[in-house]
Design an enzyme around this catalytic site. Sequence first.
Site, PDB file in Angstrom:
ATOM      1  N   TYR A  18       7.917  28.034  28.999  1.00 20.67           N
ATOM      2  CA  TYR A  18       6.557  27.843  29.446  1.00 20.67           C
ATOM      3  C   TYR A  18       5.833  26.877  28.200  1.00 20.67           C
ATOM      4  CZ  TYR A  18       1.661  28.930  30.772  1.00 20.67           C
ATOM      5  OH  TYR A  18       0.287  28.676  31.051  1.00 20.67           O
ATOM      6  N   HIS A  22       4.248  23.123  28.276  1.00 22.29           N
ATOM      7  CA  HIS A  22       2.689  22.749  27.983  1.00 22.29           C
ATOM      8  C   HIS A  22       2.713  21.994  26.572  1.00 22.29           C
ATOM      9  CE1 HIS A  22       2.175  25.692  31.026  1.00 22.29           C
ATOM     10  NE2 HIS A  22       0.697  25.178  31.049  1.00 22.29           N
ATOM     11  N   TYR A  41     -10.690  23.223  27.997  1.00 22.03           N
ATOM     12  CA  TYR A  41      -9.654  24.095  28.730  1.00 22.03           C
ATOM     13  C   TYR A  41      -8.589  24.471  27.717  1.00 22.03           C
ATOM     14  CZ  TYR A  41      -6.586  26.159  32.414  1.00 22.03           C
ATOM     15  OH  TYR A  41      -5.902  26.988  33.234  1.00 22.03           O
ATOM     16  N   TRP A  78       3.463  21.110  39.725  1.00 24.27           N
ATOM     17  CA  TRP A  78       3.086  21.398  38.319  1.00 24.27           C
ATOM     18  C   TRP A  78       3.400  22.888  38.374  1.00 24.27           C
ATOM     19  CZ3 TRP A  78       3.891  20.622  33.165  1.00 24.27           C
ATOM     20  CH2 TRP A  78       3.433  21.433  32.271  1.00 24.27           C
ATOM     21  N   TRP A  79       2.929  23.749  39.400  1.00 27.98           N
ATOM     22  CA  TRP A  79       2.667  25.028  39.511  1.00 27.98           C
ATOM     23  C   TRP A  79       4.087  25.459  39.963  1.00 27.98           C
ATOM     24  CZ3 TRP A  79      -2.381  25.233  42.631  1.00 27.98           C
ATOM     25  CH2 TRP A  79      -3.670  25.211  41.569  1.00 27.98           C
TER      26      TRP A  79
END
Length: 108
Positions: A18, A22, A41, A78-79
């Site tokens: 993860y 990112h 964000y 991406w998800w």
Amino acid sequence: MRRVAQRIGLPAENREEYLRLHAAVWPAVEQTLTDAGIRNYSIFLDGEDLFAYFEVDDATTLDEALARVAADPETQRWWTLTDPLQRRRDGTPDGEQWLTLDEVWHLD
């Protein structure tokens, strides 16, 4: 500007992947968020939890902004990489990945 806070689990065995993803969020995903009216964000790591904070422009509702993001093919791609790494929290509504938190207090 509407402030939004969300939580989701991140099992320890998925943390490295993860964080790797990112470290280089796809520019098209970032552009889609910006185009949808999402600003400021941030995602924070707290043990095996992720906490996200973002703001939504007054020109759109949260539901409209999130629908626009969800309709983007690159974000959907991406998800497929990020969602399996996460663990939905109890109480997360069906069809949603992150649990949106209620704002209790704010100071400008």
